[in-house]
Design a protein around this motif. Structure first.
Motif, PDB file in Angstrom:
ATOM      1  N   ARG A 266       4.690  -7.193  10.605  1.00 11.71           N
ATOM      2  CA  ARG A 266       5.647  -7.193  11.710  1.00 11.71           C
ATOM      3  C   ARG A 266       6.959  -6.601  11.206  1.00 11.71           C
ATOM      4  O   ARG A 266       7.506  -7.039  10.206  1.00 11.71           O
ATOM      5  CB  ARG A 266       5.898  -8.616  12.193  1.00 11.71           C
ATOM      6  CG  ARG A 266       6.883  -8.665  13.346  1.00 11.71           C
ATOM      7  CD  ARG A 266       7.234 -10.087  13.713  1.00 11.71           C
ATOM      8  NE  ARG A 266       7.686 -10.166  15.080  1.00 11.71           N
ATOM      9  CZ  ARG A 266       8.031 -11.291  15.674  1.00 11.71           C
ATOM     10  NH1 ARG A 266       7.961 -12.433  15.018  1.00 11.71           N
ATOM     11  NH2 ARG A 266       8.440 -11.291  16.912  1.00 11.71           N
ATOM     12  N   LYS A 267       7.439  -5.613  11.907  1.00 13.33           N
ATOM     13  CA  LYS A 267       8.726  -5.001  11.567  1.00 13.33           C
ATOM     14  C   LYS A 267       9.832  -5.841  12.188  1.00 13.33           C
ATOM     15  O   LYS A 267       9.758  -6.206  13.359  1.00 13.33           O
ATOM     16  CB  LYS A 267       8.767  -3.574  12.123  1.00 13.33           C
ATOM     17  CG  LYS A 267      10.101  -2.896  11.922  1.00 13.33           C
ATOM     18  CD  LYS A 267      10.137  -1.550  12.629  1.00 13.33           C
ATOM     19  CE  LYS A 267      11.516  -0.957  12.559  1.00 13.33           C
ATOM     20  NZ  LYS A 267      11.645   0.244  13.371  1.00 13.33           N
ATOM     21  N   ARG A 268      10.851  -6.122  11.406  1.00  7.36           N
ATOM     22  CA  ARG A 268      11.991  -6.831  11.965  1.00  7.36           C
ATOM     23  C   ARG A 268      13.068  -5.823  12.352  1.00  7.36           C
ATOM     24  O   ARG A 268      13.142  -4.731  11.798  1.00  7.36           O
ATOM     25  CB  ARG A 268      12.548  -7.850  10.980  1.00  7.36           C
ATOM     26  CG  ARG A 268      13.240  -7.246   9.774  1.00  7.36           C
ATOM     27  CD  ARG A 268      14.182  -8.261   9.126  1.00  7.36           C
ATOM     28  NE  ARG A 268      14.752  -7.774   7.900  1.00  7.36           N
ATOM     29  CZ  ARG A 268      15.779  -6.932   7.828  1.00  7.36           C
ATOM     30  NH1 ARG A 268      16.328  -6.447   8.923  1.00  7.36           N
ATOM     31  NH2 ARG A 268      16.257  -6.549   6.662  1.00  7.36           N
ATOM     32  N   PRO A 269      13.926  -6.187  13.304  1.00  7.11           N
ATOM     33  CA  PRO A 269      15.014  -5.267  13.661  1.00  7.11           C
ATOM     34  C   PRO A 269      16.084  -5.268  12.558  1.00  7.11           C
ATOM     35  O   PRO A 269      16.118  -6.169  11.718  1.00  7.11           O
ATOM     36  CB  PRO A 269      15.566  -5.855  14.959  1.00  7.11           C
ATOM     37  CG  PRO A 269      15.192  -7.304  14.912  1.00  7.11           C
ATOM     38  CD  PRO A 269      13.909  -7.386  14.122  1.00  7.11           C
TER      39      PRO A 269
ATOM     40  N   ASN B 199      19.416  -6.148  10.882  1.00  5.34           N
ATOM     41  CA  ASN B 199      20.246  -7.343  11.070  1.00  5.34           C
ATOM     42  C   ASN B 199      21.717  -6.950  11.240  1.00  5.34           C
ATOM     43  O   ASN B 199      22.082  -5.777  11.146  1.00  5.34           O
ATOM     44  CB  ASN B 199      20.038  -8.333   9.923  1.00  5.34           C
ATOM     45  CG  ASN B 199      20.426  -7.765   8.572  1.00  5.34           C
ATOM     46  OD1 ASN B 199      21.362  -6.988   8.447  1.00  5.34           O
ATOM     47  ND2 ASN B 199      19.692  -8.166   7.540  1.00  5.34           N
TER      48      ASN B 199
ATOM     49  N   ASP C  99      17.582   2.953  10.540  1.00  8.49           N
ATOM     50  CA  ASP C  99      16.248   2.353  10.618  1.00  8.49           C
ATOM     51  C   ASP C  99      15.274   3.350   9.995  1.00  8.49           C
ATOM     52  O   ASP C  99      15.110   4.460  10.495  1.00  8.49           O
ATOM     53  CB  ASP C  99      15.888   2.089  12.071  1.00  8.49           C
ATOM     54  CG  ASP C  99      14.580   1.352  12.246  1.00  8.49           C
ATOM     55  OD1 ASP C  99      13.820   1.223  11.255  1.00  8.49           O
ATOM     56  OD2 ASP C  99      14.305   0.910  13.368  1.00  8.49           O
TER      57      ASP C  99
ATOM     58  N   ASP D  25       5.798  -3.669  16.069  1.00  6.26           N
ATOM     59  CA  ASP D  25       7.192  -3.261  15.946  1.00  6.26           C
ATOM     60  C   ASP D  25       8.108  -4.429  16.293  1.00  6.26           C
ATOM     61  O   ASP D  25       7.644  -5.543  16.578  1.00  6.26           O
ATOM     62  CB  ASP D  25       7.483  -2.016  16.788  1.00  6.26           C
ATOM     63  CG  ASP D  25       7.393  -2.270  18.292  1.00  6.26           C
ATOM     64  OD1 ASP D  25       7.479  -3.429  18.738  1.00  6.26           O
ATOM     65  OD2 ASP D  25       7.255  -1.284  19.031  1.00  6.26           O
ATOM     66  N   GLU D  26       9.406  -4.183  16.292  1.00  8.65           N
ATOM     67  CA  GLU D  26      10.380  -5.260  16.486  1.00  8.65           C
ATOM     68  C   GLU D  26      10.471  -5.748  17.925  1.00  8.65           C
ATOM     69  O   GLU D  26      11.102  -6.771  18.191  1.00  8.65           O
ATOM     70  CB  GLU D  26      11.761  -4.823  15.982  1.00  8.65           C
ATOM     71  CG  GLU D  26      12.386  -3.679  16.748  1.00  8.65           C
ATOM     72  CD  GLU D  26      11.971  -2.298  16.254  1.00  8.65           C
ATOM     73  OE1 GLU D  26      12.718  -1.359  16.514  1.00  8.65           O
ATOM     74  OE2 GLU D  26      10.909  -2.132  15.638  1.00  8.65           O
ATOM     75  N   SER D  27       9.808  -5.078  18.869  1.00  5.13           N
ATOM     76  CA  SER D  27       9.897  -5.494  20.267  1.00  5.13           C
ATOM     77  C   SER D  27       8.875  -6.568  20.641  1.00  5.13           C
ATOM     78  O   SER D  27       8.986  -7.179  21.701  1.00  5.13           O
ATOM     79  CB  SER D  27       9.714  -4.282  21.190  1.00  5.13           C
ATOM     80  OG  SER D  27       8.372  -3.814  21.113  1.00  5.13           O
TER      81      SER D  27
ATOM     82  N   SER E 228      13.044 -11.149   5.407  1.00  4.52           N
ATOM     83  CA  SER E 228      12.119 -10.230   6.065  1.00  4.52           C
ATOM     84  C   SER E 228      11.609 -10.740   7.414  1.00  4.52           C
ATOM     85  O   SER E 228      10.898 -10.013   8.105  1.00  4.52           O
ATOM     86  CB  SER E 228      10.934  -9.914   5.146  1.00  4.52           C
ATOM     87  OG  SER E 228      10.205 -11.084   4.848  1.00  4.52           O
ATOM     88  N   GLY E 229      11.931 -11.969   7.799  1.00  2.00           N
ATOM     89  CA  GLY E 229      11.556 -12.477   9.116  1.00  2.00           C
ATOM     90  C   GLY E 229      10.444 -13.504   9.138  1.00  2.00           C
ATOM     91  O   GLY E 229       9.939 -13.859  10.203  1.00  2.00           O
TER      92      GLY E 229
ATOM     93  N   THR F 127       9.226 -15.772  12.525  1.00  2.00           N
ATOM     94  CA  THR F 127       7.871 -15.629  13.043  1.00  2.00           C
ATOM     95  C   THR F 127       7.130 -16.963  13.022  1.00  2.00           C
ATOM     96  O   THR F 127       6.499 -17.346  14.006  1.00  2.00           O
ATOM     97  CB  THR F 127       7.091 -14.574  12.236  1.00  2.00           C
ATOM     98  OG1 THR F 127       7.755 -13.313  12.376  1.00  2.00           O
ATOM     99  CG2 THR F 127       5.657 -14.446  12.726  1.00  2.00           C
TER     100      THR F 127
END
Length: 189
Positions: free
Chosen positions: A22-25, A27, A37, A74-76, A110-111, A115
């Motif tokens: 999973r890509k994070r947006p 910060n 990005d 992706d981040e969405s 990294s998120g 998650t």
């Protein structure tokens, strides 16, 4: 695509381990520094990292490094969408006596926590979504009970998160199963 738990039981060609990214947006700190990005998700399976390079003649160019995974988000995407595609089929499989594991791995920031745990703004993480489904499915099964253990691996050490972060040791038994010695288990309902 999500895997039907009964397919897993009957079809040995379905992979037993899946790696999902999973890509994070970016910060706040990255945005304030006007960082670019440099990660793209392509075709739900490929992550492309763009690296700025300089040729001998000092012209700049972007080199792309592609990495393939079983799934890439992706981040969405929301936690619930990730859950439904990845973890929910494992919850169903567990009720067919299949051993399942879901874990988050990545560097600090990294998120993983977002998650797995969600956030304070009422966005549930994968743990809460799984717990809801486990207890909903439990109502349809007689003789099942739920036991939980919760540990973290950090800097090469195991910590029991239900027992004041006690340091634990992983062992292998005679059947080559990994056991975490001293891990606290609690019956939950």
């Amino acid at each position: 695509p999500p895997i039907n738990s009964l397919e897993v039981l009957s079809n040995p060609s379905i992979p037993k381990i899946r790696v999902i990214v999973r890509k994070r947006p970016l910060n706040r700190k990255e945005l304030s520094k006007n960082d670019q990005d440099i990660v793209d998700i392509r075709n739900n399976r490929q992550v492309v990292v763009k690296e700025l390079k300089v040729k001998v003649d000092l012209t700049k160019f972007i080199e792309e490094h592609a990495f393939n995974f079983d799934l890439a988000f992706d981040e969405s995407i929301t936690n619930e969408q990730i859950y439904l595609q990845t973890v929910r089929p494992m919850i169903e499989a567990a009720f067919h006596k299949i051993k399942v594991t879901c874990f988050a791995y990545g560097q600090t920031g990294s998120g993983k926590t977002y998650t797995m745990m969600g956030n304070r703004r009422q966005i549930p993480g994968l743990y809460l979504l799984a717990a809801y489904d486990i207890f909903t499915l439990l109502q349809s099964y007689q003789g099942f009970s739920i036991w939980i253990s919760f540990y973290a691996i950090y800097c090469g050490k195991l910590f029991d998160l239900l027992n004041e972060r006690k340091i634990l040791t992983a062992r292998e038994d005679g059947k080559q199963n990994i056991c975490i010695a001293g891990l606290k288990e609690k019956n939950v309902n």
